[in-house]
Design a protein around this motif. Sequence first.
Motif, mmCIF file in Angstrom:
data_model
loop_
_atom_site.group_PDB
_atom_site.id
_atom_site.type_symbol
_atom_site.label_atom_id
_atom_site.label_comp_id
_atom_site.label_asym_id
_atom_site.label_seq_id
_atom_site.Cartn_x
_atom_site.Cartn_y
_atom_site.Cartn_z
ATOM 1 N N ASN A 166 0.832 -1.215 0.000
ATOM 2 C CA ASN A 166 0.000 0.000 0.000
ATOM 3 C C ASN A 166 0.857 1.252 0.000
ATOM 4 O O ASN A 166 0.564 2.238 -0.700
ATOM 5 C CB ASN A 166 -0.917 0.002 1.220
ATOM 6 N N HIS A 167 1.934 1.235 0.819
ATOM 7 C CA HIS A 167 2.829 2.395 0.848
ATOM 8 C C HIS A 167 3.492 2.614 -0.505
ATOM 9 O O HIS A 167 3.620 3.770 -0.971
ATOM 10 C CB HIS A 167 3.914 2.195 1.919
ATOM 11 N N MET A 168 3.923 1.502 -1.126
ATOM 12 C CA MET A 168 4.573 1.639 -2.426
ATOM 13 C C MET A 168 3.612 2.183 -3.481
ATOM 14 O O MET A 168 3.997 2.974 -4.360
ATOM 15 C CB MET A 168 5.132 0.276 -2.864
ATOM 16 N N LYS A 169 2.342 1.780 -3.428
ATOM 17 C CA LYS A 169 1.342 2.314 -4.366
ATOM 18 C C LYS A 169 1.151 3.808 -4.153
ATOM 19 O O LYS A 169 1.006 4.580 -5.112
ATOM 20 C CB LYS A 169 0.028 1.573 -4.189
ATOM 21 N N ALA A 170 1.135 4.219 -2.866
ATOM 22 C CA ALA A 170 0.989 5.648 -2.577
ATOM 23 C C ALA A 170 2.176 6.436 -3.110
ATOM 24 O O ALA A 170 2.013 7.516 -3.715
ATOM 25 C CB ALA A 170 0.842 5.858 -1.070
ATOM 26 N N VAL A 171 3.398 5.926 -2.896
ATOM 27 C CA VAL A 171 4.602 6.603 -3.405
ATOM 28 C C VAL A 171 4.590 6.640 -4.932
ATOM 29 O O VAL A 171 4.933 7.658 -5.553
ATOM 30 C CB VAL A 171 5.877 5.880 -2.881
ATOM 31 N N GLN A 172 4.169 5.518 -5.536
ATOM 32 C CA GLN A 172 4.093 5.464 -6.992
ATOM 33 C C GLN A 172 3.116 6.513 -7.535
ATOM 34 O O GLN A 172 3.379 7.175 -8.541
ATOM 35 C CB GLN A 172 3.666 4.061 -7.433
ATOM 36 N N GLY A 173 1.968 6.665 -6.847
ATOM 37 C CA GLY A 173 0.990 7.667 -7.297
ATOM 38 C C GLY A 173 1.533 9.081 -7.205
ATOM 39 O O GLY A 173 1.325 9.904 -8.120
ATOM 40 N N LEU A 174 2.242 9.384 -6.103
ATOM 41 C CA LEU A 174 2.823 10.720 -5.955
ATOM 42 C C LEU A 174 3.876 10.987 -7.019
ATOM 43 O O LEU A 174 3.947 12.096 -7.590
ATOM 44 C CB LEU A 174 3.427 10.867 -4.554
ATOM 45 N N LEU A 175 4.722 9.988 -7.288
ATOM 46 C CA LEU A 175 5.761 10.183 -8.306
ATOM 47 C C LEU A 175 5.147 10.313 -9.700
ATOM 48 O O LEU A 175 5.651 11.064 -10.554
ATOM 49 C CB LEU A 175 6.737 8.995 -8.266
ATOM 50 N N THR A 176 4.055 9.574 -9.951
ATOM 51 C CA THR A 176 3.392 9.657 -11.252
ATOM 52 C C THR A 176 2.860 11.067 -11.500
ATOM 53 O O THR A 176 2.907 11.590 -12.627
ATOM 54 C CB THR A 176 2.250 8.637 -11.336
ATOM 55 N N MET A 177 2.386 11.684 -10.415
ATOM 56 C CA MET A 177 1.863 13.053 -10.550
ATOM 57 C C MET A 177 2.975 14.084 -10.483
ATOM 58 O O MET A 177 2.734 15.283 -10.518
ATOM 59 C CB MET A 177 0.845 13.323 -9.438
ATOM 60 N N GLY A 178 4.242 13.617 -10.401
ATOM 61 C CA GLY A 178 5.363 14.543 -10.387
ATOM 62 C C GLY A 178 5.609 15.206 -9.043
ATOM 63 O O GLY A 178 6.382 16.164 -8.951
ATOM 64 N N LYS A 179 4.977 14.736 -8.007
ATOM 65 C CA LYS A 179 5.151 15.338 -6.679
ATOM 66 C C LYS A 179 6.275 14.602 -5.933
ATOM 67 O O LYS A 179 6.062 13.793 -5.027
ATOM 68 C CB LYS A 179 3.851 15.264 -5.890
ATOM 69 N N VAL A 180 7.517 14.906 -6.356
ATOM 70 C CA VAL A 180 8.687 14.228 -5.795
ATOM 71 C C VAL A 180 8.895 14.596 -4.337
ATOM 72 O O VAL A 180 9.170 13.743 -3.484
ATOM 73 C CB VAL A 180 9.946 14.573 -6.614
ATOM 74 N N GLU A 181 8.753 15.880 -4.019
ATOM 75 C CA GLU A 181 8.972 16.329 -2.634
ATOM 76 C C GLU A 181 7.954 15.693 -1.690
ATOM 77 O O GLU A 181 8.294 15.264 -0.582
ATOM 78 C CB GLU A 181 8.877 17.852 -2.569
ATOM 79 N N GLU A 182 6.689 15.637 -2.134
ATOM 80 C CA GLU A 182 5.663 15.015 -1.311
ATOM 81 C C GLU A 182 5.941 13.515 -1.111
ATOM 82 O O GLU A 182 5.706 12.951 -0.032
ATOM 83 C CB GLU A 182 4.283 15.199 -1.938
ATOM 84 N N ALA A 183 6.455 12.884 -2.186
ATOM 85 C CA ALA A 183 6.792 11.456 -2.088
ATOM 86 C C ALA A 183 7.910 11.222 -1.071
ATOM 87 O O ALA A 183 7.848 10.299 -0.247
ATOM 88 C CB ALA A 183 7.199 10.907 -3.459
ATOM 89 N N LEU A 184 8.951 12.087 -1.101
ATOM 90 C CA LEU A 184 10.051 11.968 -0.140
ATOM 91 C C LEU A 184 9.569 12.197 1.283
ATOM 92 O O LEU A 184 9.984 11.497 2.222
ATOM 93 C CB LEU A 184 11.160 12.963 -0.491
ATOM 94 N N GLN A 185 8.703 13.198 1.449
ATOM 95 C CA GLN A 185 8.168 13.485 2.777
ATOM 96 C C GLN A 185 7.320 12.316 3.283
ATOM 97 O O GLN A 185 7.371 11.959 4.475
ATOM 98 C CB GLN A 185 7.320 14.762 2.734
ATOM 99 N N TYR A 186 6.578 11.698 2.355
ATOM 100 C CA TYR A 186 5.769 10.539 2.732
ATOM 101 C C TYR A 186 6.661 9.373 3.182
ATOM 102 O O TYR A 186 6.391 8.699 4.185
ATOM 103 C CB TYR A 186 4.900 10.105 1.549
#
Length: 438
Positions: free
Chosen positions: A257-277
């Motif tokens: 589930n965490h990996m899917k969430a990170v994948q979704g953030l990276l897909t939308m280009g939100k790298v900083e949000e993905a790192l913070q997550y």
Amino acid sequence: MEYVLDVGLCFMEALAITFALDSRFPRRFRSNVSQFLLVICFSLCMSVSMILVFAKSLTGFKIMSGTIIYFFFVMLLYKEKPAAVLLTVVIYMGVLYAIDYIVAVAVMGFFRYSYPMLVELQSVYFLSAFSAKTLLVVLAALWGRWERRKKLGAGYLPFSSWFLLFFIAMFSIFIMVLMVNQAIKRNELSMWVLVLCLGLWACDVAVVFLWNRLEKEGEIAVENKLLRQEIQSNLEKASALEQAYRRQRQQTHDFNNHMKAVQGLLTMGKVEEALQYVRQWTKEEAPGQMAIESGNPLVDTVLTQKYLQAKEKGVHMMVLLEEVVTLPASNAEFITVLTNLLDNAVRAAAECAQEKEVRVKLKHLADGGCLLSVRNTSNPVVIEQGNIQTTKQDAHEHGFGIANVKRVVEKYGGTCSLSQKDGWVQFTVLFPASHKIS
């Protein structure tokens, strides 16, 4: 009547050697009834052969013949190498004749008889012989008890209580000597005096049997209690394995589930949000869990469980191990060794007045063997015969953990040692390469 007494003397000799060897050599017959019947048959055959064949032989020839006969008797009763049996029988025959000689000298000194007079007066002669055999049986029972105590590391009856048996036997012998002495002085030596002496001897033998029965029944009761504890411990281990499996499945599910969430953030280009997550996710992981990876899930689970138990008791545990995919014993037996040593170490460290620490080392040696070492801080202890002597009142219920460890180690041809130095107690187990199994 003389023949009956000879059979009784042979029976006591055979009984004594079985008492001495029961705790030393493995039996061929598990049934006590079978063992007892064989002792009776041997006594009859031995007495008949001594009366009919060796009665007029020289003493040296009698001793040699008796040694050979007892050798085959012991080989019939026990599973042991002939060389060890022969050595044991030779020592036994030496002790037997030494006791006969000492008691005969004591009786001659008490009655002030010469040896020809002792032999001529049958009642006094048989009194001397039965006194010697009674002492032999008691000493053999004490020796067997001592051997069993060394093997088990503990016993149901305190060893001091067994010495009461020795004093009971000596007192009854003293009574028999006084009885015969008074009868001779009054010229009233009769069959009844002899019967009373035989009755006292029978009481001594009955006390020996009673003591052995109490000891064995007590040991069985303690072993049953320890078996129930072992079953409970195995259930706890199985429960811990099940919990570890469920926790792993849950962590795997959460990880996906965490990996899917990170994948979704990276897909939308939100790298900083993905790192913070990711930072938040890793921060929320439970700290302080000990990561143990030995290559054997069962060993990892047990070590982790014991680590957490030690932590709850304020004991710091350090583990140094190598990959142990292949254990030096079966899984169940190796875990028996590991858990018993860790339980003892954690308990002793928790009771230590100063630092509380346990260090575990498990490694393969260059020759293919396996070394397991458990070291812990401890209050001063007394180590005797490879066991820690307990001061608790229920001492007979302690010490079986180490006995179980030794049983497994001996089964696989290994060695173990217990030592104490500078406030640390260390138990080391070494398994040879020749006994390693998958």
